[in-house]
Design an enzyme around this catalytic site. Structure first.
Site, PDB file in Angstrom:
ATOM      1  N   CYS A  64      -7.375  30.275  -6.591  1.00  0.00           N
ATOM      2  CA  CYS A  64      -7.977  31.473  -5.267  1.00  0.00           C
ATOM      3  C   CYS A  64      -7.847  32.429  -5.257  1.00  0.00           C
ATOM      4  O   CYS A  64      -8.999  33.379  -4.913  1.00  0.00           O
ATOM      5  CB  CYS A  64      -7.244  31.015  -4.403  1.00  0.00           C
ATOM      6  SG  CYS A  64      -7.991  29.213  -3.636  1.00  0.00           S
ATOM      7  N   ALA A  90       0.439  27.522   1.262  1.00  0.00           N
ATOM      8  CA  ALA A  90       0.419  27.954  -0.628  1.00  0.00           C
ATOM      9  C   ALA A  90       0.967  26.981  -1.278  1.00  0.00           C
ATOM     10  O   ALA A  90       1.791  25.743  -0.563  1.00  0.00           O
ATOM     11  CB  ALA A  90       1.417  29.130  -0.688  1.00  0.00           C
ATOM     12  N   ARG A 104     -10.785   9.618  -6.710  1.00  0.00           N
ATOM     13  CA  ARG A 104      -9.665  10.539  -5.818  1.00  0.00           C
ATOM     14  C   ARG A 104      -9.306   9.960  -4.400  1.00  0.00           C
ATOM     15  O   ARG A 104      -8.054  10.013  -4.025  1.00  0.00           O
ATOM     16  CB  ARG A 104     -10.512  12.205  -5.001  1.00  0.00           C
ATOM     17  CG  ARG A 104      -9.410  12.811  -5.089  1.00  0.00           C
ATOM     18  CD  ARG A 104     -10.301  14.443  -5.064  1.00  0.00           C
ATOM     19  NE  ARG A 104      -8.936  14.698  -6.137  1.00  0.00           N
ATOM     20  CZ  ARG A 104      -9.144  16.786  -5.749  1.00  0.00           C
ATOM     21  NH1 ARG A 104      -9.396  17.799  -5.093  1.00  0.00           N
ATOM     22  NH2 ARG A 104      -8.140  16.864  -6.808  1.00  0.00           N
ATOM     23  N   ARG A 143      -4.609  25.448 -12.249  1.00  0.00           N
ATOM     24  CA  ARG A 143      -5.759  26.147 -12.279  1.00  0.00           C
ATOM     25  C   ARG A 143      -6.191  28.121 -12.052  1.00  0.00           C
ATOM     26  O   ARG A 143      -4.646  28.290 -11.950  1.00  0.00           O
ATOM     27  CB  ARG A 143      -6.553  25.854 -10.750  1.00  0.00           C
ATOM     28  CG  ARG A 143      -7.447  24.347 -11.142  1.00  0.00           C
ATOM     29  CD  ARG A 143      -7.988  23.796  -9.536  1.00  0.00           C
ATOM     30  NE  ARG A 143      -7.233  23.833  -8.527  1.00  0.00           N
ATOM     31  CZ  ARG A 143      -7.429  23.832  -7.489  1.00  0.00           C
ATOM     32  NH1 ARG A 143      -8.781  23.482  -6.564  1.00  0.00           N
ATOM     33  NH2 ARG A 143      -6.791  23.642  -5.774  1.00  0.00           N
TER      34      ARG A 143
HETATM   35  P1  NAD Z   1     -10.715  20.824  -4.204  1.00  0.00           P
HETATM   36  O1  NAD Z   1     -11.481  20.715  -5.462  1.00  0.00           O
HETATM   37  O2  NAD Z   1      -8.942  20.882  -4.944  1.00  0.00           O
HETATM   38  O3  NAD Z   1     -10.780  20.183  -3.421  1.00  0.00           O
HETATM   39  C1  NAD Z   1     -12.095  19.758  -2.973  1.00  0.00           C
HETATM   40  C2  NAD Z   1     -12.750  17.914  -2.891  1.00  0.00           C
HETATM   41  O4  NAD Z   1     -14.080  18.436  -2.187  1.00  0.00           O
HETATM   42  C3  NAD Z   1     -13.295  17.815  -4.317  1.00  0.00           C
HETATM   43  O5  NAD Z   1     -12.184  16.358  -4.040  1.00  0.00           O
HETATM   44  C4  NAD Z   1     -14.259  17.193  -3.979  1.00  0.00           C
HETATM   45  O6  NAD Z   1     -14.566  16.237  -4.683  1.00  0.00           O
HETATM   46  C5  NAD Z   1     -14.708  17.459  -2.823  1.00  0.00           C
HETATM   47  N1  NAD Z   1     -16.541  17.892  -2.425  1.00  0.00           N
HETATM   48  C6  NAD Z   1     -16.828  18.612  -3.566  1.00  0.00           C
HETATM   49  N2  NAD Z   1     -18.264  18.736  -2.456  1.00  0.00           N
HETATM   50  C7  NAD Z   1     -18.496  17.541  -1.564  1.00  0.00           C
HETATM   51  C8  NAD Z   1     -18.964  17.155  -0.827  1.00  0.00           C
HETATM   52  N3  NAD Z   1     -20.473  17.478  -0.566  1.00  0.00           N
HETATM   53  N4  NAD Z   1     -19.223  16.095   0.213  1.00  0.00           N
HETATM   54  C9  NAD Z   1     -17.574  15.412   0.084  1.00  0.00           C
HETATM   55  N5  NAD Z   1     -16.187  15.737  -0.253  1.00  0.00           N
HETATM   56  C10 NAD Z   1     -17.259  17.310  -1.596  1.00  0.00           C
HETATM   57  O7  NAD Z   1     -10.009  21.808  -3.386  1.00  0.00           O
HETATM   58  P2  NAD Z   1      -9.335  22.889  -2.625  1.00  0.00           P
HETATM   59  O8  NAD Z   1      -7.893  23.533  -3.328  1.00  0.00           O
HETATM   60  O9  NAD Z   1      -8.290  22.181  -1.690  1.00  0.00           O
HETATM   61  O10 NAD Z   1      -9.565  23.787  -1.762  1.00  0.00           O
HETATM   62  C11 NAD Z   1     -10.802  23.586  -1.155  1.00  0.00           C
HETATM   63  C12 NAD Z   1     -11.108  24.914   0.127  1.00  0.00           C
HETATM   64  O11 NAD Z   1     -10.039  25.427   0.066  1.00  0.00           O
HETATM   65  C13 NAD Z   1     -11.408  26.413  -1.463  1.00  0.00           C
HETATM   66  O12 NAD Z   1     -11.984  26.635  -0.285  1.00  0.00           O
HETATM   67  C14 NAD Z   1      -9.991  27.046  -1.642  1.00  0.00           C
HETATM   68  O13 NAD Z   1     -10.517  28.577  -1.446  1.00  0.00           O
HETATM   69  C15 NAD Z   1      -9.670  26.746   0.035  1.00  0.00           C
HETATM   70  N6  NAD Z   1      -7.997  26.725  -0.068  1.00  0.00           N
HETATM   71  C16 NAD Z   1      -7.385  26.570  -0.542  1.00  0.00           C
HETATM   72  C17 NAD Z   1      -5.626  26.398  -0.970  1.00  0.00           C
HETATM   73  C18 NAD Z   1      -5.283  25.929  -1.648  1.00  0.00           C
HETATM   74  O14 NAD Z   1      -3.977  25.815  -2.305  1.00  0.00           O
HETATM   75  N7  NAD Z   1      -5.672  24.904  -2.851  1.00  0.00           N
HETATM   76  C19 NAD Z   1      -5.134  27.205  -0.495  1.00  0.00           C
HETATM   77  C20 NAD Z   1      -6.442  27.941   0.456  1.00  0.00           C
HETATM   78  C21 NAD Z   1      -7.624  27.819   1.051  1.00  0.00           C
HETATM   79  C1  UGA Z   2      -2.062  31.502  -1.823  1.00  0.00           C
HETATM   80  C2  UGA Z   2      -1.800  32.478  -0.921  1.00  0.00           C
HETATM   81  O1  UGA Z   2      -0.126  32.458  -0.940  1.00  0.00           O
HETATM   82  C3  UGA Z   2      -2.283  31.394   0.836  1.00  0.00           C
HETATM   83  O2  UGA Z   2      -1.637  31.960   1.108  1.00  0.00           O
HETATM   84  C4  UGA Z   2      -3.250  31.269  -0.080  1.00  0.00           C
HETATM   85  O3  UGA Z   2      -3.703  29.774   1.651  1.00  0.00           O
HETATM   86  C5  UGA Z   2      -3.942  30.493  -1.296  1.00  0.00           C
HETATM   87  O4  UGA Z   2      -3.495  31.412  -2.484  1.00  0.00           O
HETATM   88  C6  UGA Z   2      -5.505  29.711  -0.839  1.00  0.00           C
HETATM   89  O5  UGA Z   2      -5.893  30.778  -0.491  1.00  0.00           O
HETATM   90  O6  UGA Z   2      -5.360  29.079  -2.112  1.00  0.00           O
HETATM   91  P1  UGA Z   2      -0.821  29.654  -3.547  1.00  0.00           P
HETATM   92  O7  UGA Z   2      -1.778  30.540  -5.391  1.00  0.00           O
HETATM   93  O8  UGA Z   2      -1.365  28.673  -3.779  1.00  0.00           O
HETATM   94  O9  UGA Z   2      -1.328  30.173  -2.703  1.00  0.00           O
HETATM   95  O10 UGA Z   2       0.398  30.355  -4.710  1.00  0.00           O
HETATM   96  P2  UGA Z   2       1.080  31.900  -4.760  1.00  0.00           P
HETATM   97  O11 UGA Z   2       2.828  31.019  -3.894  1.00  0.00           O
HETATM   98  O12 UGA Z   2       0.323  33.000  -3.396  1.00  0.00           O
HETATM   99  O13 UGA Z   2       0.816  31.770  -5.395  1.00  0.00           O
HETATM  100  C7  UGA Z   2      -0.091  32.591  -6.295  1.00  0.00           C
HETATM  101  C8  UGA Z   2       0.638  33.493  -8.400  1.00  0.00           C
HETATM  102  O14 UGA Z   2       0.936  34.469  -8.230  1.00  0.00           O
HETATM  103  C9  UGA Z   2       1.630  32.080  -8.835  1.00  0.00           C
HETATM  104  O15 UGA Z   2       0.683  32.501  -9.988  1.00  0.00           O
HETATM  105  C10 UGA Z   2       2.255  32.713  -8.660  1.00  0.00           C
HETATM  106  O16 UGA Z   2       3.515  32.542  -9.991  1.00  0.00           O
HETATM  107  C11 UGA Z   2       2.148  34.462  -8.761  1.00  0.00           C
HETATM  108  N1  UGA Z   2       3.130  34.781  -7.638  1.00  0.00           N
HETATM  109  C12 UGA Z   2       3.475  35.144  -6.700  1.00  0.00           C
HETATM  110  C13 UGA Z   2       3.846  36.093  -8.609  1.00  0.00           C
HETATM  111  O17 UGA Z   2       3.565  36.519  -9.714  1.00  0.00           O
HETATM  112  N2  UGA Z   2       4.813  37.273  -7.530  1.00  0.00           N
HETATM  113  C14 UGA Z   2       5.229  36.878  -6.754  1.00  0.00           C
HETATM  114  O18 UGA Z   2       5.687  37.583  -6.013  1.00  0.00           O
HETATM  115  C15 UGA Z   2       4.018  36.180  -5.957  1.00  0.00           C
END
Ligand code: NAD
Ligand code: UGA
Length: 465
Positions: free
Chosen positions: A278, A166, A44, A348
């Site tokens: 999420c 998002a 990564r 995912r």
């Molecule tokens: P991700 O899986 O894309 O990234 C997590 C990274 O952490 C991975 O690259 C993994 O290798 C690394 N990791 C795990 N254990 C580790 C360790 N001990 N030391 C160093 N690196 C380590 O996950 P993500 O989508 O970035 O989500 C991270 C967090 O943020 C989650 O709690 C998720 O719920 C939250 N979140 C995600 C989103 C989103 O849009 N994906 C939005 C808001 C909040």
């Molecule tokens: C969501 C939240 O919107 C973020 O605020 C939050 O930070 C994030 O989760 C997180 O914690 O990971 P995300 O999952 O990236 O963001 O994308 P969204 O735009 O929320 O869409 C999620 C899913 O809902 C998608 O599959 C989308 O197609 C669906 N969706 C969204 C609908 O079916 N209808 C809608 O009106 C909106």
């Protein structure tokens, strides 16, 4: 701790969808801060240091290139960077537990705990620890216990600063947030740490958008935000089934309902169901917490949001089967889109995974197309029995197909030459629009049988009744 060149040193543990983009934005707005994003995965980190970034997010690459090597670094040298950092963000993954107590609901906190232990082992000075990952309410308490265990005189001040971006609009969301939430302890050191974090965000976030609360409110607000957003989607999806049997149109209903300023228009788009890493995970976590605290009716209430989403995906496949004469055996079906939403390659928990698996069980032949998610799709369906072809060209994916199922509302799918596509397909040709993204009347006029979400079917067959 900081050398002369930088005011402060920031480390972020976890270089994923959150760690990489959030730190890039901070590095862009704070050129006087050194920002190092760390991960255990060498692959990564190598990707972050290359021209082929590990994630696709509009606007991300330009911003990485602007700061990388200046004040933004990607590294696996976790121990050294922890030691040197003043502020450490924790952005590791927090998936749903798949084993033991709470399996299928509780959060698997092993990566958070490993990170806490690593921070403790490598710290020789006081630090601010920022929870960026989404975690259960009161997780900071556990974090603090681990960090302060043993006869360690170092003080770690824990802040909660959940991420609300998002995917697909991540950079825009981070640069123009609705709010930045910072939870801290009410102690003088808690307030001082909070002010340090505010100093970073106030570079680009207006003061009225910086919200401060106690630690537990901040942790819980993140779960509740996602639960409320998902609940709106399940609410409108629940109505879509009713629309289909009553000749109401779910988009018209959503527009009418959303015009009420108390309700608002956002997150009322009916579809095949919500996906992403999420919503499901965070609601399951909320359900688990409610059960843990003996609040069963509350757990049941939020559990229904997921049940409705599962039902919506199942219903979509059932409708496909019914429309296609109750069998898809050997029929070629083109899936347009596999990502859980457009402008991301992330798959995912994408509804496309569920729909694909169900169609493969029914022995359909799948041709999957997506502009950015084919690699992930391949990984998601690895080991599935049946014919699956990953085809970047939507025209080729649809050639000779009995049906198209639109799973992701990529912009480019709007502008395809559907006459050409129709002519190349088996007849009768079906189009199932899982995102109500296309011009259904125009498709019907071309000869398609069009089935969408929450709208009456448009079929070319005479109704015998
Ligand atoms: P991700 O899986 O894309 O990234 C997590 C990274 O952490 C991975 O690259 C993994 O290798 C690394 N990791 C795990 N254990 C580790 C360790 N001990 N030391 C160093 N690196 C380590 O996950 P993500 O989508 O970035 O989500 C991270 C967090 O943020 C989650 O709690 C998720 O719920 C939250 N979140 C995600 C989103 C989103 O849009 N994906 C939005 C808001 C909040
Ligand atoms: C969501 C939240 O919107 C973020 O605020 C939050 O930070 C994030 O989760 C997180 O914690 O990971 P995300 O999952 O990236 O963001 O994308 P969204 O735009 O929320 O869409 C999620 C899913 O809902 C998608 O599959 C989308 O197609 C669906 N969706 C969204 C609908 O079916 N209808 C809608 O009106 C909106």
């Amino acid at each position: 701790m900081s050398d002369n060149k930088f005011v402060k040193k920031i480390a972020c543990i976890g270089a994923g969808y959150v760690g990489g983009p959030t730190m890039t934005v901070i590095a862009n707005f704070c050129p006087d801060y050194q920002v190092t994003v760390l991960d255990i995965s060498q692959e990564r980190i190598d990707q972050w240091n290359s021209d082929d970034l590990p994630i696709f997010e509009p606007g991300l690459k330009e911003r990485v290139l602007k700061a990388r090597g200046q004040n933004l670094f990607f590294s696996t040298d976790i121990g050294r960077c922890i030691d040197e950092a003043d502020i450490i963000f924790v952005a590791v993954n927090t998936p749903t537990k798949t084993f033991g107590e709470g399996a299928g609901k509780a959060v698997d906190l092993q990566y958070i705990e490993q990170t806490a232990r690593r921070i403790k082992e490598n710290s020789k000075s006081d630090k601010i620890i920022v929870e960026k990952s989404t975690i259960p309410v009161r997780a900071a308490e556990t974090l603090s216990k681990i960090l302060h265990s043993g006869n360690n005189s170092i003080h770690f001040e824990i802040l909660s600063n959940p991420e609300f971006m998002a995917e697909g609009t991540g950079i825009h969301d981070m640069e123009n947030p609705d709010r930045i939430l910072i939870g801290s302890m009410g102690t003088p050191s808690g307030q001082a740490a909070r002010d340090e974090l505010i100093k970073i965000y106030e570079r680009w976030v207006p003061p009225e958008k910086l919200i401060t609360t106690n630690l537990w409110s901040s942790e819980l607000s993140k779960l509740v935000s996602n639960a409320f957003l998902a609940q709106r989607i399940s609410s409108i999806n629940s109505i879509s089934g009713l629309c289909e049997v009553t000749e109401a149109d779910v988009d018209e209903v959503a527009r009418a309902v959303g015009k009420d300023s108390r309700i608002g228009p956002k997150f009322l788009r009916a579809g095949v169901g919500f996906g992403g890493s999420c919503f499901r995970k965070d609601i399951l976590n909320l359900v688990y917490l409610c059960e843990h605290f003996g609040l069963q009716p509350v757990a049941d209430f939020w559990g229904q949001v997921i049940a409705m989403n599962d039902y919506q995906m199942e219903r979509f496949v059932q409708r496909m089967l019914k429309a296609m004469f109750n069998s898809v055996v050997n029929k070629k079906i083109a899936l347009f889109g596999f990502a859980f939403k457009p402008d991301t390659g992330d798959t995912r928990d994408s509804p496309a995974i569920y729909v694909s698996k169900m169609l493969l069980k029914e022995r359909a032949r799948l041709y999957i197309t997506d502009p950015h998610a084919l690699k992930n799709a391949q990984r998601d369906l690895e080991g599935m029995e049946g014919e699956i072809v990953y085809e970047p060209d939507p025209y080729k994916a649809a050639e000779g197909a009995h049906a198209i199922a639109l799973m992701t509302e990529w912009d480019q799918y709007k502008n395809l030459d559907y006459k050409r596509i129709f002519d190349s397909m088996e007849k009768p040709a079906f189009l199932f629009d899982g995102r109500n993204h296309l011009d259904h009347q125009a498709l019907f006029d071309l000869g398609f049988n069009v089935h969408s979400i929450g709208k009456p079917d448009r079929t070319q067959f005479d109704d015998p009744s």
